[in-house]
Design an enzyme around this catalytic site. Structure first.
Site, short mmCIF file in Angstrom:
data_model
loop_
_atom_site.label_atom_id
_atom_site.label_comp_id
_atom_site.label_asym_id
_atom_site.label_seq_id
_atom_site.Cartn_x
_atom_site.Cartn_y
_atom_site.Cartn_z
N GLY A 46 0.83 -1.20 0.00
CA GLY A 46 0.00 0.00 0.00
C GLY A 46 0.86 1.25 0.00
O GLY A 46 2.01 1.22 0.47
N GLN A 51 2.85 10.01 1.20
CA GLN A 51 4.19 9.40 1.28
C GLN A 51 5.08 9.76 0.11
O GLN A 51 6.30 9.56 0.17
CB GLN A 51 4.08 7.87 1.38
CG GLN A 51 3.51 7.38 2.69
CD GLN A 51 3.37 5.87 2.66
OE1 GLN A 51 2.38 5.36 2.14
NE2 GLN A 51 4.34 5.16 3.19
N CYS A 91 5.54 -0.46 6.85
CA CYS A 91 5.21 0.74 6.08
C CYS A 91 6.43 1.09 5.22
O CYS A 91 7.57 0.99 5.69
CB CYS A 91 4.91 1.87 7.04
SG CYS A 91 4.54 3.44 6.25
N LEU A 92 6.19 1.52 3.99
CA LEU A 92 7.31 1.86 3.10
C LEU A 92 8.10 3.07 3.59
O LEU A 92 9.22 3.29 3.15
CB LEU A 92 6.80 2.09 1.67
CG LEU A 92 6.31 0.84 0.94
CD1 LEU A 92 5.76 1.20 -0.44
CD2 LEU A 92 7.42 -0.20 0.82
N HIS A 133 -4.63 1.75 7.41
CA HIS A 133 -3.25 2.23 7.49
C HIS A 133 -3.03 3.38 6.48
O HIS A 133 -2.46 4.41 6.82
CB HIS A 133 -2.30 1.06 7.22
CG HIS A 133 -0.85 1.42 7.17
ND1 HIS A 133 0.05 0.98 8.12
CD2 HIS A 133 -0.14 2.16 6.29
CE1 HIS A 133 1.25 1.45 7.81
NE2 HIS A 133 1.16 2.16 6.70
N GLU A 134 -3.53 3.18 5.25
CA GLU A 134 -3.29 4.19 4.20
C GLU A 134 -4.14 5.43 4.41
O GLU A 134 -3.67 6.55 4.17
CB GLU A 134 -3.54 3.58 2.82
CG GLU A 134 -2.66 2.39 2.45
CD GLU A 134 -1.18 2.60 2.67
OE1 GLU A 134 -0.71 3.74 2.58
OE2 GLU A 134 -0.48 1.61 2.95
N HIS A 137 -2.47 7.75 6.74
CA HIS A 137 -1.42 8.58 6.11
C HIS A 137 -2.00 9.88 5.57
O HIS A 137 -1.35 10.93 5.63
CB HIS A 137 -0.77 7.83 4.94
CG HIS A 137 0.34 6.89 5.34
ND1 HIS A 137 1.46 7.31 6.01
CD2 HIS A 137 0.51 5.57 5.11
CE1 HIS A 137 2.28 6.27 6.19
NE2 HIS A 137 1.72 5.20 5.66
#
Ligand code: NI
Length: 167
Positions: A46, A51, A91-92, A133-134, A137
């Site tokens: 994701g 981000q 997470c990226l 989660h996304e 962000h």
């Protein structure tokens, strides 16, 4: 298509709040395509526009093992949640570390696709987790913010170690 630069914690721009998308145009389609390419290249499940330093309410997700089930959500809104569950998340923007976060176990979400068409989706499991989660962000929140101060400290130390090793 160009790969986008993924902001790394503790970059303060991860705390930016995304604005709703108003124009469902070619620029939006390009952003979504570039986000997918960036996410796949980084082997992520994701990615949120915040981000990649774009303050728009856009997220891309693919929780399939073969990375062949792309899902994009524009202006997503969670309209219902049911039960809670603890998930171990990565997470990226935090490569190499994970943390346990309490989330809704099931949810209903409305969102637009790149053409401005409204959709509703019910999700459980990994997809349910990824959506929460996304969307976090987009509101300047990372999984780190859900952890206790002690867990946050441990995670920062681990990240420092990983980064030193990478130099
Ligand atoms: Ni993330």
């Amino acid at each position: 298509m160009p790969l986008l630069n993924i902001l790394q914690f503790p970059d303060p721009r991860l705390k930016n709040i995304a604005e709703p998308v108003k124009h469902f145009d070619e620029e939006l389609t390009t952003l979504i395509n570039n986000m997918f390419e960036t996410m796949y290249e980084a082997s992520g499940a994701g990615l949120a526009a915040i981000q990649v330093n774009v303050q728009k309410r856009v997220i891309v997700i693919d929780i399939s093992h073969k990375m062949n089930q792309p899902l994009h959500l524009v202006n997503p809104t969670i309209v219902a949640t049911r039960d809670t569950i603890v998930f171990e998340e990565g997470c990226l923007s935090f490569p190499g570390v994970w943390g346990k976060v309490k989330r809704a176990k099931e949810l209903d979400v409305t969102f637009y696709d790149q053409h401005g068409k409204l959709h509703e989706l019910s999700a459980t499991g990994l997809l349910c987790n990824a959506i929460q989660h996304e969307i976090d962000h987009l509101d300047g929140i990372t999984f780190y913010d859900h952890l206790s101060p002690l867990k946050q400290q441990l995670l920062r130390k681990k990240l420092e170690k990983i980064r030193k090793r990478a130099l």
